[in-house]
Scaffold this motif. Sequence first.
Motif, PDB file in Angstrom:
ATOM      1  N   GLU A  34      -8.088  -4.067  -4.254  1.00  0.00           N
ATOM      2  CA  GLU A  34      -9.030  -2.954  -4.168  1.00  0.00           C
ATOM      3  C   GLU A  34      -8.499  -1.853  -3.251  1.00  0.00           C
ATOM      4  OE1 GLU A  34     -12.348  -0.734  -5.154  1.00  0.00           O
ATOM      5  OE2 GLU A  34     -11.436  -2.496  -6.093  1.00  0.00           O
ATOM      6  N   ARG A  35      -7.872  -2.232  -2.145  1.00  0.00           N
ATOM      7  CA  ARG A  35      -7.270  -1.225  -1.265  1.00  0.00           C
ATOM      8  C   ARG A  35      -6.160  -0.472  -1.991  1.00  0.00           C
ATOM      9  NH1 ARG A  35      -5.608  -3.898   4.355  1.00  0.00           N
ATOM     10  NH2 ARG A  35      -5.055  -1.714   4.800  1.00  0.00           N
TER      11      ARG A  35
ATOM     12  N   ASP B  44      -7.708   2.017  -4.319  1.00  0.00           N
ATOM     13  CA  ASP B  44      -8.183   3.186  -3.558  1.00  0.00           C
ATOM     14  C   ASP B  44      -7.037   4.154  -3.289  1.00  0.00           C
ATOM     15  OD1 ASP B  44     -10.802   2.358  -3.470  1.00  0.00           O
ATOM     16  OD2 ASP B  44     -10.644   1.456  -1.468  1.00  0.00           O
ATOM     17  N   GLN B  45      -5.888   3.596  -2.908  1.00  0.00           N
ATOM     18  CA  GLN B  45      -4.709   4.433  -2.660  1.00  0.00           C
ATOM     19  C   GLN B  45      -4.275   5.156  -3.936  1.00  0.00           C
ATOM     20  OE1 GLN B  45      -4.603   4.659   0.743  1.00  0.00           O
ATOM     21  NE2 GLN B  45      -2.405   4.240   0.806  1.00  0.00           N
TER      22      GLN B  45
ATOM     23  N   SER C 224     -14.912  -1.763  -8.916  1.00  0.00           N
ATOM     24  CA  SER C 224     -14.832  -0.944  -7.714  1.00  0.00           C
ATOM     25  C   SER C 224     -16.162  -0.267  -7.399  1.00  0.00           C
ATOM     26  CB  SER C 224     -13.740   0.118  -7.867  1.00  0.00           C
ATOM     27  OG  SER C 224     -12.472  -0.476  -7.994  1.00  0.00           O
TER      28      SER C 224
ATOM     29  N   PRO D  64     -13.116  -4.519   6.392  1.00  0.00           N
ATOM     30  CA  PRO D  64     -11.888  -4.893   7.102  1.00  0.00           C
ATOM     31  C   PRO D  64     -12.201  -5.476   8.474  1.00  0.00           C
ATOM     32  CG  PRO D  64     -12.238  -2.528   7.242  1.00  0.00           C
ATOM     33  CD  PRO D  64     -13.307  -3.059   6.323  1.00  0.00           C
TER      34      PRO D  64
ATOM     35  N   CYS E 171     -15.237  -4.726   0.434  1.00  0.00           N
ATOM     36  CA  CYS E 171     -14.468  -5.506   1.408  1.00  0.00           C
ATOM     37  C   CYS E 171     -14.542  -4.837   2.782  1.00  0.00           C
ATOM     38  CB  CYS E 171     -13.013  -5.639   0.969  1.00  0.00           C
ATOM     39  SG  CYS E 171     -12.822  -6.550  -0.587  1.00  0.00           S
TER      40      CYS E 171
ATOM     41  N   CYS F 171      -9.292  -8.222  -2.420  1.00  0.00           N
ATOM     42  CA  CYS F 171      -9.568  -7.106  -1.498  1.00  0.00           C
ATOM     43  C   CYS F 171      -8.325  -6.233  -1.317  1.00  0.00           C
ATOM     44  CB  CYS F 171     -10.049  -7.645  -0.151  1.00  0.00           C
ATOM     45  SG  CYS F 171     -11.765  -8.225  -0.162  1.00  0.00           S
TER      46      CYS F 171
ATOM     47  N   LEU G 118       0.810  -1.221   0.000  1.00  0.00           N
ATOM     48  CA  LEU G 118       0.000   0.000   0.000  1.00  0.00           C
ATOM     49  C   LEU G 118       0.843   1.270   0.000  1.00  0.00           C
ATOM     50  CD1 LEU G 118      -2.876  -1.037   2.424  1.00  0.00           C
ATOM     51  CD2 LEU G 118      -2.823  -1.109  -0.081  1.00  0.00           C
TER      52      LEU G 118
END
Length: 392
Positions: free
Chosen positions: A253-254, A257-258, A301, A309, A307, A250, A195
Amino acid sequence: MHRVLCLVIALVAMTPPCDLQLPSLMGQPQIMDSMRLANILMERPVDGPSIRKECRMLNSTDFQKIVDAINRAKLDTRVRPNVHDAYSYLHAHPEVNKGAHGGPAFLPYHRVFIFLYEKLLRIYDRTISLCYWDTTVEPENMLWSSAWTPELFGNVQGQVTTGFARNWITPINPLERAGAVQGRPMNDEDVKVVLSKSRLGEISMPAASVNANVELMHNFVHTYVGGIMGQVETAAYDPIFWFHHTYIDCLYERFRDQQKKLGVQPMRDWPAEHGDSAHAPFAPMRLGSLRNIDGAQEFFSKEIVRCEPLPACTEDSQCGTYLRCDKARRKCISDTMRPPEQAGGVWSSVDNIVGSFWRNRLASINNPLTGSSFGLGSLFQQPEMFRFSSSG
């Protein structure tokens, strides 16, 4: 002679024509059947978003609904040898999975692959969403994890005889695992490094650094489970494959997002250095008529992937039935099968020593500079168990 003939006829009459529990009699997947199944799934309507939670955070009813759908697919013989294995075979076939591994199409390809698998399960229950197996919560000692209890994924060593997939027969062998012989679970540092990056090429083969390579991290988990899960040709026949890849999706997907927070558009972020031509952005995915770049569409997305957490916990009750709260880290963890007599006191010091030894051993096994672990020949570090015929 007449008596012998009568006995043979009687035995034949009592024997079912095809016992799907015997691998020698089990029909083998046929690639054209599997491709047709994928095309049918592609055309099926989308039944709403996929609300994904850690499997151990689901209540028993919701988890049971997922595994019931998986077992119904396993028993559905409308496609040879059954719907579950026919679809799983797509991951195995070398002509279909060319862009699935070893390059930047890995994450987009598996995103679509998981999406279609969930569509498959929703044939049997339209209300379910796949859950994910977060290996960053796994303990040093694999056998302390609640993941391998009969209530969840079943035993992780030897033939699987407990859990919802107990006594499964796959197209090659009974379902078996060889946990903790090689590989390792993912950890918090892995996720942190991933990330911290902003480009797909920075977390993908061939250019990603070892400590940021999502595909390599994912490979280690395959070998951590071992057995059928431990090799690319057979991994999808073990149902834990789908829970592992749901977690990887997942994480993808994170990462996306970043990217968007940094002003990077994922759909336009295909690395120029993508290695094999099968990983080019407009190379065919071989799932329907899709191209690799289609797996990076914002559609997933916006419409599909949700997802949830794990909670930042302060007490055990926040971690569900199968996890407990590590209050120092405020993290739910899965060492709930650890024997009570091995917690605290002198044992903790011994445990730290053993854990340090085990980490060092895994580091040597998983040295990505060795030919057996980076996995370009045998992706999950296991010997081949079979080869495909040209007619498969």
